[in-house]
Design an enzyme around this catalytic site. Structure first.
Site, PDB file in Angstrom:
ATOM      1  N   GLY B 311      -2.225  -4.403  -6.564  1.00  0.00           N
ATOM      2  CA  GLY B 311      -2.662  -2.784  -5.963  1.00  0.00           C
ATOM      3  C   GLY B 311      -3.683  -2.115  -6.947  1.00  0.00           C
ATOM      4  CG  ASP B 312      -2.483   0.973  -8.965  1.00  0.00           C
ATOM      5  OD1 ASP B 312      -2.315   1.579  -7.671  1.00  0.00           O
ATOM      6  OD2 ASP B 312      -1.629   1.288  -9.801  1.00  0.00           O
TER       7      ASP B 312
END
Lengths: 721, 721
Positions: B311-312
C-alpha cells in the site's frame, strides 16, 4: 348542440338497428370494415359513405401473372458459425415461407451479400455459391469460428396485414392476398386502371378510404408463422432492384444490401439513420406521394373525397414530410391509442380534416358476455380528450361489427355521451386555438418528419426500453404548450428558431433519439451551449447527448450539470448528493417515478440543484447556466404526476413560471385549457374519482369540484397574461 | 498447539502490559505504528522487532534543498467554457495548494497541454500563455462555447498519506512531510545513504518494514483539502521529466501529457490501458524493483529481513508483475479487509512469508466506551478465514495503540481465540495445499499483474458500480477452486492454457474488465468460441465481451446465448422468457440478488436455458455450446448464496458436477475444505447462528451441527475422486 362528426361501422342486413345507433350517436357517416360490407340500403341512407380501398392487394388474378412484381425486402439469415472452412447457410430457416420467397429472378450475385459478422468483412462473390433448390448459400473458405450471414432479397407473397388477420382468425384455406409493388410497370398500370373502374362502379361512395397505399411497414414472420420483426416506420418492404436503380441514377452510387440489413437491425427508427437511408427514404417518398396524387386526382375527378388510413401500407406517405402536400388528400384517419397517437393524427398539416378511430374495436375479443366494453371506451376517450382539447381531430369514429356492440346497451350509452362531449368541444372551441404558454421542441435525428412518432416501435404498445421516454410525448400531448419536433440537421443548418423556449433531448445512448455520434460533432454542442447561455431552456431525459468523448458521456454535461458514471471516473470523488429543500419544479409533486431510469448519474458540482437523489443517483436536477436554465430527468413514464413534473420543468426552464398559471389546476388529476379567442376555459378531471381543485387563471383562482371524468366549460372573464 | 505467527503493536512505557498481551495472544513479534514507538525495553524482549521505514519522506531537511526532486503528477484543470475568444483558465482552482504546486521548473511549453475538450484538439503552444504569479493560462483565440482544459505538471509537496493523517487527526501546524522522488539524483543517493546509516544505527531491529517505497498511489486533494481523486493502482505520481526522458530513450517516442491525463480519467484501472501506458508502467516497475533491490541488499547485508507493506508508496512494485522477484523481499504485509484482499496478500509469489494486518485498528474511532470492537474483529476474521483456508498467510497481526485495546477485555479474549484458530489452521494444514476441483481464470486487460485486484477503486471499499463484480472475487477467495488471472494479451499471444476449466469475463461495458474495443478484434472471439466449442467453460457476468459491433453488443452472444438490448433491436420479437424448472446451477439456492444488474438482457433462442427471468430480463442463463458450456449472470454481489451460485456455475460450466461434491456443504452458510496430503478436512460456519448441514466427501455424507462461526477439523477416511 351540433350533430355529426361521428363515423360508425356498417354491416349487411342490419339497416334499422344501424340507423337507430346512428341517431343515438348523432353519426353522420358510415364505413365498411375488414369483414363487413355496406349493403344498398345503407348506401342509400342520408349518411356519408366511406369505403375502404386497397390499391395493392386483393387482386390475385392480376399479380399471379406478374409475381416478379411482388414487393421485396432485404432479409438477413441467421448467424451461422463456421466450424469447418466449408460453411452452408440455410438462409430461409428462420422465415415464414408462406410469406417470403427468395428473389432468384434478379441476380443474387449482384444484389445479395454474404458477410463475416465476426470481423464485418464481405465475402467475395467468387467464394460463395447458391443452391436455389435448398435455399442455401455455401461459403468455400470460411474463417473458423467466425459467424456468417446471408443478406438476400425476398419477395413478399402474402400481404402482411391480411396474413396477420388470416392467421389470427384461423381463416384456414382462404386464399392468401398477394401484394404488388406500385413501382413496377404492370402493377402501376393496373392500379390506375382498377381505380378508374372502381370509381365508375361506385358512384354512391362519398369517401374513398385508402387502406392504404403501396408499401407496408416492415412486418416479417418467422418459421413458425409468428411475428419475427415489426417496425411501424420501416421502409424495408419498399425495396426492389427497380427502386435501387432509381437511387443509383439519382445519387450516383449504388446502395448495398447492408444499407438495408443494417447488421440485422434493419434501420429501426431507434437507429441513427445513415445518410444513404435518408436519401433512400426521400426517394421512396417522392415516388409514393407522386403516385398517390395520381389516385387522388382520379378520386377528385369523380367527385369523391380521398382519405388515407394512417397505417398498414402508409410507408413513404410521411404526412409530416416535405412531399406530403403533393398527395392532395382530403383527410387522414388513424387509430387513437392515447394522446400521442391522437396528436399524430390531429396535427397533420395539409388536409381538410382528420378523424380518429377510437377503441375498442367491436370484435368478440372485447365484446363478450360478462365484459363491460364501456370501461375501455371511457379510458380511451379520457386519455385522448386532453390531446383533443389542445389540437382536435375533426371527426371520430369506431370500427368492427355494430351488431355486436349493439348488444351492450351500457356501451351504446357511453359512446353516446362521448360523442356528445366530443361535439361539445368543437362547439365551444369554434375552431380557435388553445392557449400555449411556451413552445417546446423535441430534438432528435428524425425531427419534424416523425412528429409525435418518437420512441415508438409499434403504435401505442408498451415497450420496456421506450416507455420511460414515450411518456414525454404522452405528457405533452395534452399540455398547454406548443410542441414541435426538430432534427439535429435542422439545428446544424438553420440554428434554433427564436420562437422556441425549451428544447428536449431524450433517449437511450446511441439511439436516434438521444443522437449517438452526432454529439461528438462540435457544432451541435456549440449551438446548444450558446443558446442556453443566452437564455434558452434545455431538458435532458435519460441519456441526452450521450457518447463517450473527451471525458464526458453526456456531451452537454457541463450545461446539464450532471453526467453518467460509465465506470471510468470511479476514482473521482462525487460530493454533490444533497437535495434542495424546495423547488419550483417539484412543488406539489408527491412521489416520483422515473421508470426504467438511468443508473449512476451524478451532479458535477454545487451549481447543480439536485431535486431527487436516491439509490446513490441523481434522477432530477436543475441548473442555471448563463441566462438559461437546464433540467435533467432520469426517465418520464406517463402519469398525471409526471405530466405535471414535465410541465413545471418546462415553465421553469423557460423562465415562464408566471405564464404557467394561465390555466393551472392545483390538483394534478385535473387539467385546464384556455381558449382566449372565444374567452372560454375547459377543466377536465382525468381520474375516475371526484376531485376538488383550485384553478388559476393568471392571478385569479376558482374552486371547483369535478365528478369522475367530468369536463366543465366556462366563460373567462379574466384576461390572460 | 504451536506458538507465534502473530504480530502486535507496541508503544512506549507499556512494557509489562504488552508482554502480558503477547503471552495471551502467543505473539512472537512486535511492531511500531504511525504514532507509536518501541522503547528499549520492548526492543530487548524476546519478541521479533519490526520497524517501519519510510524511504521517501520525513526528511524535510534534505528535500527542502532539492524541491525540484519532489514527486510530480500530471493534473487536468477544471473544464472552462469559452464565452469570449480570450479565455483564462485558473488551472489550480480545484486543487489543494498545500499538496500541489505547478512545476514551472521544467518548461511548460514542452510538458503541458491545453486541450479543446469540445473537439478534442490540442491548442498550439503559440496560442496560449502562462501567468506563473496567478497560476493561469490564457488562450488567445478560443472557439466560442468550447470547453478547454490545461494539463500541467505539478509537484507533490506534501506526502499524501501523512497529509491524510494530518488533516484527519487535526495535527495543526505540525510540519508537513515532503516526499521525494527516488529517480532523481540527489534523492537516489540520499535514500541509499540514509538506509545504510539507519541499518547501522538500529542493530536491534529484526525486520525492516518498508512503508513503503518510492511512488504513492494517486491521491489528490481538492481546494477544500478534501479527497478529489484516489486510485490505489494509479501510476500518476511516478511521472517526472526524467522518467519521461527514460521512456523516450527506451521506446523511441515521447509520451504526451494526455497519456497521463486521459480525458480526466487518469488511467483508472477501469480504463482499457493504452499501449503507451503499459510501456510506461513497465518502465516504472523496472526502475522501482531495481532500486528496491538496492535497499533489500543493504537490509540483508545487515542481517535483517526486508518486509514490504502492500500500500501507500507501493506503485511500481507490482508483487504479481514480471520484475517482482528481483526485489528479493522476505515478506509482504498488507491490510486484510476481506477474503479478496487476504488472497491478494497470501498468493504473492517469491516471498518467504506473507502477513495480514487485521481489523479493527486500535484507534479511538472503534475503541470507545460503549462499543464492542470484538464484533468487528470477529466479522473481519470470519470473512478472511475462508480465504486463509484456501491459501493461508503465514502470519497475522494488528495495529494501533495496544494500551487502548487492552481496556476491552472481551476484545482481548476474542483475539486470543482468533489467533489460536489461526495457528490451528497452520497446525492442521501443515503447509499442504487445499483441494481444488477445477481451475478458473478471470479474463481482463490486466491479467496476472492485478491478481485479486480487479473491480477495485480503493481497497475493500464499497463502490456502487463495482460491488456487483467484486463479489466474484470475494466468492472465489474462499472457494475450492484454483484461481488465476489472465489478460486478453495472454490469450491472443499464447492461447488458453489447457489447465484452465472455466474462464470468467465480467464487468461493465467498455471497462478494462469487460474489455471494450478489444472485442471487435476477431482473434479473441475466435479463440474463445473455439475453446468453448471444444469443451471449455465460459461464464459472463454483467456486460461480458461488450462492444457494439456487427449487430451484437456481447461479442460472445452466440455462445453465451444472451445479448443486451441496446434499443436497436426493439423491433425484433424476443420470445424466449420461460424459466427452466430445475437446473444444477440453481439447486438449493432460494433467492437471487444480482446487485446493480444489467437491464434488458434477453435470450437469443430456445437453446439458452433461462434460470432466472424477472422485470422482463434474463439475469441467469446457461447454454450448451458444442462440447462446452456457458453461463450468464447479470451481477454477483458477494453473499454466501451468491458464492454458492458461482461455485455451482463453475462446476457446471466445467462439466465437473461430480467433483463439486468433494467437500460440499448442503447448507450454504457452511463451507468445507479438504487437505488430501494430510487427510484432513475443515468445515466452517460462516454465520453468526448455529447451523446444521450435511457435508459430502465424494459419495460419503456426514451430518454436522456447527456453533456460530465455528470451524471443525477432522480426519478424512475417504478418498477424493
Amino acid at each position: 348542440m351540433s350533430y355529426g362528426r361521428v363515423t360508425i361501422p356498417g354491416e349487411e342486413n342490419y339497416y334499422n338497428e344501424t340507423m337507430a345507433v346512428a341517431r343515438r350517436w348523432k353519426a353522420d357517416a358510415i364505413r365498411d370494415c375488414d369483414g363487413t360490407k355496406l349493403d344498398d340500403e345503407l348506401k342509400q341512407s342520408e349518411l356519408k359513405i366511406y369505403n375502404a380501398y386497397f390499391p395493392t392487394r386483393a387482386q390475385n388474378q392480376f399479380i399471379r401473372e406478374h409475381m416478379e412484381e411482388c414487393p421485396q425486402i432485404y432479409l438477413m439469415s441467421k448467424r451461422t458459425l463456421a466450424t469447418r472452412s466449408k460453411l452452408t447457410i440455410a438462409f430461409m430457416d428462420e422465415y415464414y415461407q408462406k410469406q417470403l420467397v427468395p428473389n432468384y429472378h434478379d441476380d443474387p450475385a449482384k444484389y445479395w451479400e454474404v458477410i463475416d459478422r465476426t470481423d464485418g468483412t464481405v465475402v467475395p462473390k467468387e467464394n460463395w455459391s447458391l443452391d436455389q433448390e435448398e435455399n442455401c448459400v455455401t461459403i468455400s473458405d470460411a474463417a473458423l469460428f467466425h459467424e456468417y450471414t446471408v443478406s438476400f432479397l425476398a419477395y413478399i407473397i402474402w400481404d402482411p396485414v391480411e396474413m396477420y388477420n388470416h392467421l389470427t382468425n384461423d381463416w384456414g384455406d382462404k386464399e392468401h392476398e398477394i401484394p404488388f409493388d406500385a413501382l413496377q410497370p404492370h402493377s402501376h398500370e393496373f392500379i390506375l386502371k382498377t381505380m378508374k373502374e372502381w370509381l365508375q362502379d361506385n358512384p354512391e361512395i362519398d369517401v374513398v378510404r385508402f387502406t392504404t397505399f403501396f408499401y407496408q411497414f416492415t412486418l416479417v414472420f418467422n418459421q413458425y408463422g409468428k411475428e419475427k420483426f415489426v417496425d411501424w416506420f420501416g421502409y424495408g418492404a419498399s425495396v426492389s432492384p427497380r427502386m435501387l436503380k432509381r437511387f443509383e441514377k439519382k445519387y450516383g452510387y449504388a446502395m448495398r444490401a447492408e444499407d438495408f440489413v443494417d447488421e440485422g437491425y434493419y434501420n429501426s427508427a431507434f437507429r441513427v439513420p445513415s445518410a444513404s437511408l435518408k436519401k433512400y427514404m426521400d426517394l421512396v417518398q417522392d415516388f409514393v406521394t407522386g403516385m398517390v396524387r395520381e389516385l387522388t386526382d382520379l378520386v377528385h375527378e369523380s367527385g369523391k373525397e380521398a382519405m388515407m388510413f394512417l397505417g398498414d401500407q402508409w410507408i413513404g406517405t410521411e404526412p409530416y414530410g416535405k412531399y406530403a402536400q403533393r398527395m392532395n388528400l382530403d383527410a387522414v384517419v388513424g387509430s387513437v391509442g392515447d394522446g400521442t397517437t391522437l396528436r399524430m393524427i390531429s396535427d397533420i398539416p395539409n388536409v381538410k380534416y382528420t378523424e380518429g378511430r377510437f377503441l375498442p374495436y367491436f370484435f368478440p375479443d372485447t365484446f363478450y358476455e360478462g365484459n363491460d366494453p364501456s370501461i375501455e371506451a371511457r379510458a380511451n376517450w379520457v386519455q385522448a380528450r386532453r390531446a383533443i382539447l389542445r389540437s382536435p381531430i375533426e371527426r371520430m369514429g369506431y370500427g368492427g361489427y355494430l351488431s355486436l356492440a349493439d348488444k351492450f346497451p351500457k356501451f351504446v350509452d357511453t359512446v353516446a355521451e362521448i360523442t356528445e362531449e366530443f361535439r361539445g368541444i368543437h362547439d365551444n372551441m369554434q375552431g380557435t386555438r388553445a392557449y400555449c404558454g411556451l413552445k417546446v421542441a423535441i430534438l432528435n435525428h428524425w425531427g419534424k418528419l416523425r412528429t409525435w412518432q418518437a420512441f415508438t416501435v409499434a403504435h401505442a404498445l408498451y415497450c420496456k426500453e421506450a416507455y420511460s421516454y414515450y411518456g414525454i410525448l404522452e405528457s405533452l400531448s395534452g399540455m398547454n404548450v406548443e410542441v414541435e419536433f426538430i432534427s439535429f440537421d435542422d439545428v446544424l443548418e438553420n440554428g434554433i428558431d427564436e420562437s422556441i423556449d425549451v428544447i428536449i433531448n431524450a433517449g437511450a445512448a446511441g439511439t436516434a433519439f438521444s443522437g449517438g455520434d452526432i454529439w461528438s460533432q462540435t457544432r451541435l454542442s456549440e449551438i446548444l451551449t450558446a443558446w442556453v447561455m443566452n437564455g434558452g431552456g434545455l431538458i435532458g431525459v435519460g441519456e441526452p447527448s450521450a457518447v463517450d468523448f473527451q471525458g464526458r458521456f453526456f456531451q452537454l454535461a457541463s450545461i446539464l450539470g450532471v453526467d453518467e458514471e460509465r465506470g471510468f471516473s470511479l476514482s473521482t470523488d462525487k460530493y454533490f448528493k444533497t437535495m434542495s429543500d424546495r423547488h419550483f419544479i417539484t412543488d406539489g409533486i408527491e412521489y416520483f417515478d422515473f421508470g426504467e431510469t438511468v443508473n449512476s448519474v451524478y451532479a458535477l458540482d454545487e451549481a447543480t440543484e439536485i431535486l431527487e437523489y436516491s439509490n446513490d443517483e441523481v434522477h432530477l436536477a436543475a441548473r442555471a447556466v448563463g441566462a438559461g436554465r437546464t433540467v435533467y430527468i432520469a426517465g418520464l413514464p406517463f402519469s398525471f404526476s409526471n405530466a405535471r413534473l414535465l410541465m413545471r420543468s418546462l415553465y421553469f426552464a423557460a423562465h415562464k413560471e408566471e405564464e404557467m398559471l394561465n390555466g393551472y389546476s392545483e390538483n394534478i388529476n385535473c387539467e385546464a385549457s384556455l381558449y382566449p379567442d372565444v374567452s372560454k376555459y375547459c377543466i377536465v378531471n382525468n381520474s375516475d374519482e371526484q376531485q376538488e381543485t383550485k384553478v388559476h387563471f393568471g392571478g385569479q383562482v376558482i374552486n371547483l369540484t369535478l365528478q369522475p371524468y367530468e369536463s366543465i366549460w366556462g366563460d373567462m372573464n379574466v384576461g390572460i397574461n
